[in-house]
Design a protein around this motif. Structure first.
Motif, PDB file in Angstrom:
ATOM      1  N   ALA A   7      81.764  49.246  25.374  1.00  0.00           N
ATOM      2  CA  ALA A   7      80.403  48.733  25.234  1.00  0.00           C
ATOM      3  C   ALA A   7      79.447  49.898  25.407  1.00  0.00           C
ATOM      4  CB  ALA A   7      80.150  47.686  26.292  1.00  0.00           C
ATOM      5  N   VAL A   8      78.647  50.179  24.384  1.00  0.00           N
ATOM      6  CA  VAL A   8      77.744  51.320  24.442  1.00  0.00           C
ATOM      7  C   VAL A   8      76.333  50.806  24.700  1.00  0.00           C
ATOM      8  CG1 VAL A   8      76.812  53.265  23.157  1.00  0.00           C
ATOM      9  CG2 VAL A   8      79.186  52.603  22.849  1.00  0.00           C
ATOM     10  N   PRO A   9      75.686  51.281  25.744  1.00  0.00           N
ATOM     11  CA  PRO A   9      74.328  50.815  26.010  1.00  0.00           C
ATOM     12  C   PRO A   9      73.415  51.077  24.812  1.00  0.00           C
ATOM     13  CG  PRO A   9      75.146  52.189  27.806  1.00  0.00           C
ATOM     14  CD  PRO A   9      76.141  52.289  26.691  1.00  0.00           C
ATOM     15  N   ALA A  10      72.543  50.113  24.483  1.00  0.00           N
ATOM     16  CA  ALA A  10      71.638  50.267  23.335  1.00  0.00           C
ATOM     17  C   ALA A  10      70.816  51.538  23.478  1.00  0.00           C
ATOM     18  CB  ALA A  10      70.727  49.052  23.231  1.00  0.00           C
ATOM     19  N   ALA A  11      70.384  51.847  24.705  1.00  0.00           N
ATOM     20  CA  ALA A  11      69.533  53.027  24.908  1.00  0.00           C
ATOM     21  C   ALA A  11      70.253  54.301  24.477  1.00  0.00           C
ATOM     22  CB  ALA A  11      69.131  53.131  26.370  1.00  0.00           C
ATOM     23  N   ALA A  12      71.583  54.346  24.725  1.00  0.00           N
ATOM     24  CA  ALA A  12      72.353  55.536  24.349  1.00  0.00           C
ATOM     25  C   ALA A  12      72.377  55.697  22.843  1.00  0.00           C
ATOM     26  CB  ALA A  12      73.763  55.454  24.895  1.00  0.00           C
ATOM     27  N   CYS A  13      72.447  54.577  22.112  1.00  0.00           N
ATOM     28  CA  CYS A  13      72.493  54.632  20.647  1.00  0.00           C
ATOM     29  C   CYS A  13      71.153  55.069  20.068  1.00  0.00           C
ATOM     30  CB  CYS A  13      72.889  53.279  20.074  1.00  0.00           C
ATOM     31  SG  CYS A  13      74.652  52.953  20.255  1.00  0.00           S
ATOM     32  N   GLU A  14      70.097  54.723  20.753  1.00  0.00           N
ATOM     33  CA  GLU A  14      68.770  55.003  20.198  1.00  0.00           C
ATOM     34  C   GLU A  14      68.259  56.388  20.562  1.00  0.00           C
ATOM     35  OE1 GLU A  14      66.744  51.696  21.872  1.00  0.00           O
ATOM     36  OE2 GLU A  14      67.808  50.296  20.561  1.00  0.00           O
ATOM     37  N   ARG A  15      68.872  57.000  21.574  1.00  0.00           N
ATOM     38  CA  ARG A  15      68.359  58.283  22.070  1.00  0.00           C
ATOM     39  C   ARG A  15      68.937  59.449  21.269  1.00  0.00           C
ATOM     40  NH1 ARG A  15      69.802  59.593  27.995  1.00  0.00           N
ATOM     41  NH2 ARG A  15      69.336  61.810  27.885  1.00  0.00           N
ATOM     42  N   MET A  52      72.157  45.898  27.718  1.00  0.00           N
ATOM     43  CA  MET A  52      73.473  46.425  27.305  1.00  0.00           C
ATOM     44  C   MET A  52      73.890  45.773  25.983  1.00  0.00           C
ATOM     45  SD  MET A  52      76.466  47.998  28.498  1.00  0.00           S
ATOM     46  CE  MET A  52      76.523  47.978  30.281  1.00  0.00           C
ATOM     47  N   SER A  53      74.152  46.580  24.952  1.00  0.00           N
ATOM     48  CA  SER A  53      74.628  45.982  23.705  1.00  0.00           C
ATOM     49  C   SER A  53      76.145  46.105  23.665  1.00  0.00           C
ATOM     50  CB  SER A  53      74.027  46.712  22.503  1.00  0.00           C
ATOM     51  OG  SER A  53      74.750  47.868  22.231  1.00  0.00           O
ATOM     52  N   THR A  54      76.802  45.053  23.274  1.00  0.00           N
ATOM     53  CA  THR A  54      78.254  45.062  23.230  1.00  0.00           C
ATOM     54  C   THR A  54      78.690  44.951  21.788  1.00  0.00           C
ATOM     55  OG1 THR A  54      78.255  43.939  25.330  1.00  0.00           O
ATOM     56  CG2 THR A  54      80.320  43.942  24.112  1.00  0.00           C
ATOM     57  N   ALA A  55      79.508  45.921  21.328  1.00  0.00           N
ATOM     58  CA  ALA A  55      80.002  45.852  19.957  1.00  0.00           C
ATOM     59  C   ALA A  55      80.960  44.664  19.851  1.00  0.00           C
ATOM     60  CB  ALA A  55      80.740  47.139  19.615  1.00  0.00           C
ATOM     61  N   THR A  56      80.866  43.895  18.770  1.00  0.00           N
ATOM     62  CA  THR A  56      81.792  42.779  18.593  1.00  0.00           C
ATOM     63  C   THR A  56      82.599  42.989  17.321  1.00  0.00           C
ATOM     64  OG1 THR A  56      80.101  41.539  17.451  1.00  0.00           O
ATOM     65  CG2 THR A  56      80.391  41.057  19.790  1.00  0.00           C
ATOM     66  N   LEU A  75      74.246  59.622  26.847  1.00  0.00           N
ATOM     67  CA  LEU A  75      74.029  59.764  25.395  1.00  0.00           C
ATOM     68  C   LEU A  75      75.124  59.103  24.579  1.00  0.00           C
ATOM     69  CD1 LEU A  75      72.824  63.474  25.479  1.00  0.00           C
ATOM     70  CD2 LEU A  75      71.458  61.538  24.677  1.00  0.00           C
ATOM     71  N   ALA A  76      76.157  58.628  25.192  1.00  0.00           N
ATOM     72  CA  ALA A  76      77.251  57.956  24.454  1.00  0.00           C
ATOM     73  C   ALA A  76      77.755  56.798  25.287  1.00  0.00           C
ATOM     74  CB  ALA A  76      78.387  58.936  24.171  1.00  0.00           C
ATOM     75  N   GLU A 102      82.631  61.319  14.280  1.00  0.00           N
ATOM     76  CA  GLU A 102      83.342  60.101  13.863  1.00  0.00           C
ATOM     77  C   GLU A 102      83.309  59.060  14.988  1.00  0.00           C
ATOM     78  OE1 GLU A 102      87.227  61.056  12.319  1.00  0.00           O
ATOM     79  OE2 GLU A 102      87.821  58.957  12.486  1.00  0.00           O
ATOM     80  N   ARG A 103      83.573  59.526  16.186  1.00  0.00           N
ATOM     81  CA  ARG A 103      83.605  58.589  17.321  1.00  0.00           C
ATOM     82  C   ARG A 103      82.217  58.016  17.601  1.00  0.00           C
ATOM     83  NH1 ARG A 103      86.487  59.537  23.168  1.00  0.00           N
ATOM     84  NH2 ARG A 103      85.785  57.589  24.080  1.00  0.00           N
ATOM     85  N   LEU A 104      81.207  58.871  17.555  1.00  0.00           N
ATOM     86  CA  LEU A 104      79.844  58.397  17.830  1.00  0.00           C
ATOM     87  C   LEU A 104      79.386  57.395  16.769  1.00  0.00           C
ATOM     88  CD1 LEU A 104      78.088  61.703  19.000  1.00  0.00           C
ATOM     89  CD2 LEU A 104      78.780  59.766  20.435  1.00  0.00           C
ATOM     90  N   ARG A 105      79.705  57.681  15.509  1.00  0.00           N
ATOM     91  CA  ARG A 105      79.317  56.754  14.426  1.00  0.00           C
ATOM     92  C   ARG A 105      79.968  55.399  14.633  1.00  0.00           C
ATOM     93  NH1 ARG A 105      79.938  61.246  10.552  1.00  0.00           N
ATOM     94  NH2 ARG A 105      77.830  62.056  10.269  1.00  0.00           N
ATOM     95  N   ALA A 106      81.249  55.430  15.011  1.00  0.00           N
ATOM     96  CA  ALA A 106      81.976  54.166  15.231  1.00  0.00           C
ATOM     97  C   ALA A 106      81.340  53.374  16.366  1.00  0.00           C
ATOM     98  CB  ALA A 106      83.438  54.463  15.534  1.00  0.00           C
ATOM     99  N   GLU A 107      80.687  54.067  17.272  1.00  0.00           N
ATOM    100  CA  GLU A 107      80.039  53.385  18.398  1.00  0.00           C
ATOM    101  C   GLU A 107      78.627  52.923  18.063  1.00  0.00           C
ATOM    102  OE1 GLU A 107      82.365  55.931  21.909  1.00  0.00           O
ATOM    103  OE2 GLU A 107      80.294  56.400  21.398  1.00  0.00           O
ATOM    104  N   GLY A 108      78.172  53.266  16.849  1.00  0.00           N
ATOM    105  CA  GLY A 108      76.861  52.774  16.428  1.00  0.00           C
ATOM    106  C   GLY A 108      75.722  53.780  16.503  1.00  0.00           C
TER     107      GLY A 108
END
Ligand code: PPS
Ligand code: ADP
Length: 199
Positions: A16-24, A1-5, A198-199, A47-53
């Motif tokens: 907190a967006v799981p790393a797998a969701a960002c990479e998929r 789990m990756s946590t945005a700081t 996916l998000a 915009e929202r997805l970009r902000a989440e990484g």
């Protein structure tokens, strides 16, 4: 789990967006009538997805028609070519980890099926979202004045009025915009992507 700081404090951000969701990667195709809300929702979600990484690309119908599909019109054949071209590019990007948002009318079921098939064949996620705004409301919104022009006899072949729109029978999601704010509809869409991991 990756946590945005947050850079200043290092504190964990709320979402907190799981790393797998960002990479998929995935293609999220927003189909619907002119003025249904496809473009507005695609950019709000982007915009929202970009902000989440997430890596995000919006393949907007209008922009594509200036470049990739320059010279194509609105005959059935040209629309099919346009949609399958966009589908081809979308699949390539999605296969490489990009969340591709395609706010494109795509009025014909067989064109959408061809795009879906290409994604399936390559093992790439394809989500068909029907932005199901009634034609009466679309023609009131009439963002580009097309409904008025059609009514005045200045143009013909407008999707949903005097050209077909084959509404998806079994989309992954049907989203309402009538009586909903943009923020509410965008949140519905984001919640659906979250459900799908996916998000
Ligand atoms: N005759 C006719 N019918 C439908 N739409 C028309 C037409 N002429 C111009 N436009 C405008 O073209 C914009 C892009 O269309 P698309 O590429 O998404 O259409 S298609 O999927 O190829 O049918 C589309 O953008 P949106 O309004 O954002 O949907 C329309 O505004
Ligand atoms: N819930 C909603 N979701 C999306 N758009 C909405 C909503 N409510 C009102 N609208 C408005 O409807 C219009 C939709 O225009 P647009 O996104 O360009 O449509 P399309 O890309 O489908 O042609 C915008 O002016 C937008 O602000």
């Amino acid at each position: 789990m990756s946590t945005a700081t947050t850079p200043a404090t290092g504190e964990a951000a709320e979402a907190a967006v799981p790393a797998a969701a960002c990479e998929r990667g995935a293609t999220v195709w927003l189909t619907g009538l002119p003025s249904a809300g496809k473009t507005t929702l695609a950019f709000a979600l982007a915009e929202r997805l970009r902000a989440e990484g997430h890596k995000v690309e919006v393949l907007d119908g209008d922009e594509i028609r200036e470049f990739l599909s320059k010279g194509l019109g609105f005959t059935r054949e040209d629309r099919h070519t346009n949609v399958t071209r966009i589908g081809f590019v979308a699949e390539k990007l999605a296969a490489n980890g990009v969340k591709v948002l395609a706010p494109v009318i795509a009025p014909f079921a067989d064109s959408r099926a061809a795009v879906r098939e290409r994604h399936l064949a390559n093992g790439t996620d394809f989500l068909e979202i029907h932005v199901a705004t009634p034609v009466e409301l679309c023609s009131e919104r009439d963002v580009k004045g097309l409904y008025a022009k059609q009514a005045a006899g200045e143009i013909s072949g407008l999707t949903g009025v005097d050209d077909p729109y084959e509404a998806p029978e079994d989309p992954e999601l049907r989203i309402q915009t009538q009586g909903r704010t943009v923020a509410e509809s965008a949140a519905d869409l984001h919640a659906f992507l979250t459900e799908r991991g996916l998000a």
